[in-house]
Design an enzyme around this catalytic site. Structure first.
Site, PDB file in Angstrom:
ATOM      1  CG  ASP A 148      70.269  79.774  48.481  1.00 58.30           C
ATOM      2  OD1 ASP A 148      70.290  79.223  49.605  1.00 58.30           O
ATOM      3  OD2 ASP A 148      69.373  79.570  47.640  1.00 58.30           O
ATOM      4  CD  GLU A 183      73.457  76.845  52.215  1.00 59.96           C
ATOM      5  OE1 GLU A 183      72.937  75.760  52.499  1.00 59.96           O
ATOM      6  OE2 GLU A 183      73.094  77.515  51.226  1.00 59.96           O
ATOM      7  CG  ASP A 209      69.849  77.727  52.930  1.00 56.34           C
ATOM      8  OD1 ASP A 209      70.388  78.839  53.106  1.00 56.34           O
ATOM      9  OD2 ASP A 209      69.874  77.114  51.850  1.00 56.34           O
ATOM     10  CG  ASP A 243      69.666  73.223  53.281  1.00 55.92           C
ATOM     11  OD1 ASP A 243      69.694  72.306  52.436  1.00 55.92           O
ATOM     12  OD2 ASP A 243      70.359  74.252  53.167  1.00 55.92           O
ATOM     13  NE  ARG A 257      77.523  74.753  46.022  1.00 53.35           N
ATOM     14  CZ  ARG A 257      76.893  74.791  44.844  1.00 53.35           C
ATOM     15  NH1 ARG A 257      77.571  75.108  43.745  1.00 53.35           N
ATOM     16  NH2 ARG A 257      75.611  74.528  44.759  1.00 53.35           N
ATOM     17  CE  LYS A 275      67.337  78.362  50.485  1.00 57.03           C
ATOM     18  NZ  LYS A 275      67.614  77.778  49.159  1.00 57.03           N
ATOM     19  CE  LYS A 328      73.112  72.362  52.732  1.00 56.76           C
ATOM     20  NZ  LYS A 328      72.401  72.642  51.455  1.00 56.76           N
TER      21      LYS A 328
END
Length: 488
Positions: free
Chosen positions: A344, A346, A267, A285, A348, A274, A262
């Site tokens: 958020d 995201e 993010d 991230d 996956r 967030k 990933k």
């Protein structure tokens, strides 16, 4: 840094520092006693003063006026056989203590370690020394790197020399890979973008004939139907990239292990933005992507006879007028539709399309690595990586690799009972499963795209970086992955 294994006579070995163990009864080992004799009993006299302390891993640096070594680092061990966990503590403590010197020689291999041979000891000492020397200097105007350039590991017997050297080579490569991952993770989001990662992959392939790199841009991803992946990048001015790095060390027909990282280079949470506190840490991230780069660096250093594909799903998740909205429905590369209830969640979405794409390599195994869920941090803290797998044999091998390296994982459930939490009234599935078992339902989501091969998911949200005064990327789980790939 130069790593060397050597059968050395401590009374003659020149070094900026000799690292020697002292047991709980203030006794020196064979080499320690020889060094004490060579310097006129200075070490023994200092130990009697009690300055070393009694805590395992305590260190005391001693300047020596006589003898070949300029200094001795005394390291508190315990009596008798040392556990593997305790040996790692000694390796880390000693490495931290000598990283400011030009060179050092470790005699900790004279300790007996439960269930471990001299190769393992050499590996742990080299890994600890390599990790200790890392320092982020890229964005500092006046910073100097740690000066340790040479690290020698003593082999107690000549017949153990080859094993110690082999262990050192593996540990050094694991450290190189971990430090690569740390450097990428620590870079700010305005430098480390998806395009930057793509450029790093291209440069790596130019330097090594066993590595080839292919970059899938937004146009190519659109033609492949990667609607889930592209939905994440919609709100950003930074274009996404699916980076494919192929290490070809094995036979042409050998099935590869595919690593999927990933790579959300920043993010914000998107429209589901967030909280502002600690949002700067969302540059981490892309820890999964960083670990894939780290493994590739380590493989190129060791050159093992295996085939490995590294896929990096790189994008930036930002809010804008173009960004995905809660309630939007997208179509993944697999053809399955996904209702986005939280932008958020995201990671996956970029991973599911990349996992579908991974099948084209006809993989032996696929392992994805992702800073996927805060729920995993709540469940396991920062000590263990969350591990999910659709085959127990793969889970067992990864768990064992983590135990051998100290880069540990803990297996979490991937039961069918959790799958209905992803049901949607409007699409084939939704991208979140509610407050309960957040890490589990995220893994369940990914499992729907991995039916065609043996697969594991490593949730490194807790283990990829440290917060607070020691803020920084850890380089995990590069040691675990390398140990698994080398089949140790």
């Amino acid at each position: 840094m130069q790593f060397t294994a050597k059968v050395s006579d401590i009374s003659k070995q020149r070094s900026a520092c000799a690292i020697i163990a002292v047991d709980a009864k203030i006794r020196l080992g064979t080499s320690g006693a020889a060094l004490d004799k060579a310097c006129g009993g200075t070490i023994g006299k200092l130990l009697k003063r009690g300055d070393l302390g009694s805590k395992l891993g305590a260190t005391l640096m001693v300047s020596l006026l006589d003898g070949p070594a300029e200094r001795a680092l005394l390291v508190r061990a315990n009596d008798g056989v040392v556990s593997q966990a305790d040996f790692r503590k000694l390796a880390k403590a000693s490495a931290e203590a000598v990283k400011g010197l030009k060179d050092a020689t470790s005699y900790l291999t004279e300790l007996e370690v439960t269930g471990a041979d001299s190769a393992w000891q050499g590996q742990q000492l080299a890994l600890a020394a390599g990790l200790a020397t890392y320092k982020f200097t890229r964005c500092l105007s006046d910073a100097k790197a740690n000066p340790l350039k040479k690290f020698t590991v003593h082999a107690a017997e000549r017949k153990k020399l080859k094993a110690v050297q082999k262990g050192i080579e593996i540990g050094a490569a694991q450290a190189t890979g971990s430090n690569t991952a740390r450097e990428l993770g620590n870079l700010p989001g305005n430098i480390c973008t998806p395009s930057y990662l793509a450029s790093e992959a291209r440069d790596l392939a130019k330097k090594h004939t066993k590595l080839t790199t292919t970059i899938l841009d937004e146009k190519k991803m659109k033609s492949l139907g990667m609607g889930a992946f592209l939905s994440v990048a919609k709100g950003s001015d930074e274009p996404p990239a699916l980076i494919a790095m192929q290490y070809k060390g094995g036979k042409a027909g050998d099935k590869p292990v595919v690593l999927v990282g990933k790579g959300i280079t920043f993010d914000s949470g998107g429209i589901s933005i967030k909280p502002g506190q600690s949002m700067d840490e969302m540059k981490y991230d892309m820890g999964g992507a960083a670990s894939v780069f780290g493994v590739m660096h380590a493989l190129l250093e060791l050159q093992p006879a295996i085939n490995v594909v590294g896929l990096v799903a790189a994008a930036e998740n930002m809010p804008s007028g173009r960004a995905s909205k809660p309630g939007d429905i997208v179509t993944s590369m697999s053809g399955k539709t996904i209702e986005i209830l939280n932008t958020d969640a995201e990671g996956r979405l970029v991973l599911c399309d990349t996992l579908t794409y991974a099948a084209k390599y006809k993989p032996k195994t696929v392992i994805d690595i992702a800073t996927l869920t805060g729920a995993c941090v709540i469940a396991l803290g920062n000590h263990a990586t969350g591990l999910y797998a659709n085959k127990q044999g793969l889970a067992d091998k990864l768990l064992a690799a983590g135990e051998r390296t100290g880069d540990r994982a803990w297996q979490m459930p991937l039961w069918d009972e959790y799958q209905p939490m992803l049901d949607s009234n409007f699409a084939d599935m939704q991208n979140i499963g509610g407050r309960e078992a957040g890490s589990v339902t995220a893994a369940c989501f990914l499992s729907r795209f991995t039916k065609d091969y043996t697969w594991a998911h490593l949730d490194i949200a807790g283990s990829a970086w440290n917060s607070g005064a020691n803020k920084g990327a850890t380089g995990r789980p590069v040691p675990l992955l390398m140990e698994y790939l080398l089949g140790k």
